[in-house]
Every structure is written in C-alpha cells, then in structure tokens.
Design a protein around this motif. Structure first.
Motif: not given
Length: 113
Positions: A55-59, A64-67
């Motif tokens: 969920r944190g990775l999806n947020i 725009g800073c998933g990497s």
C-alpha cells in the motif's frame, strides 16, 4: 493476473513450503515446537505486506516517486538491523560496520532527495 494475486500466491507458496517441510521432517519441527510460531510469523508477514508495504509503494507511485520506495525500505531494514545488533545484541562494531552504516544512511538520503 493482478499483481496483488500474484504476490499473495508467492507468499502462500512460502507458507506451503513450510508445511511440506514440516511433513517431511515431522520430528524435527515438532520436537522444537517451531512450526506454529513460524507459520504465525509468515501470516503476519503476509498481512503486513499487503496492508503496509504494498500500500505504501502504491501511494508513493501515485505521488510520482515510486522508484524510491523499495531501496529506502531495504536500506532502512539494513540500518535497523545494524542498530539492533549493536544496541540489543551488544555485538562489537568495527570500522567496517560503522562505514557500512554510514554508507546505507547516505544512500537513503541521496535516493530520497
């Protein structure tokens, strides 16, 4: 196949492998009483992955800073383990451990900027 289903199947496969291993080496697991805590921790891991980590990775990805999510998480785990081993386990830390800790922290800072 949706990514959540694929991730759930991977985690359930890990729990199934514990069950198969326990069936093959029944006396070893049951004599120590480690099977139930191991499966319980595996279930807690699955729940925390789906409700916290993924969920944190999806947020982060929606912002725009998933990497940076995964590297920062792994660096935090490494830094946390270094702190735990020094503070709780009282392991001696030499120059290499201190340099590794500083490298991990600086890497997290660089990635986060």
């Amino acid at each position: 196949m949706p990514s959540t289903r694929r991730a759930l199947l991977v985690q359930l496969g890990v729990l199934a492998s514990f069950g198969v291993n326990a069936g093959l080496a029944r006396s070893r697991w049951r004599a120590r009483g480690t099977l139930l805590p191991l499966v319980t921790l595996g279930c807690v891991n699955i729940v925390s992955l789906f409700f916290l980590f993924y969920r944190g990775l999806n947020i982060l990805a929606s912002l725009g800073c998933g990497s940076i999510g995964y590297p920062v998480t792994m660096g935090s785990c490494i830094a946390g383990f270094l702190i735990y081993s020094r503070a709780i386990l009282r392991e001696k830390a030499g120059f290499a451990a201190a340099a590794a800790f500083l490298a991990v922290l600086s890497g997290i800072l660089v990635i986060s900027l």
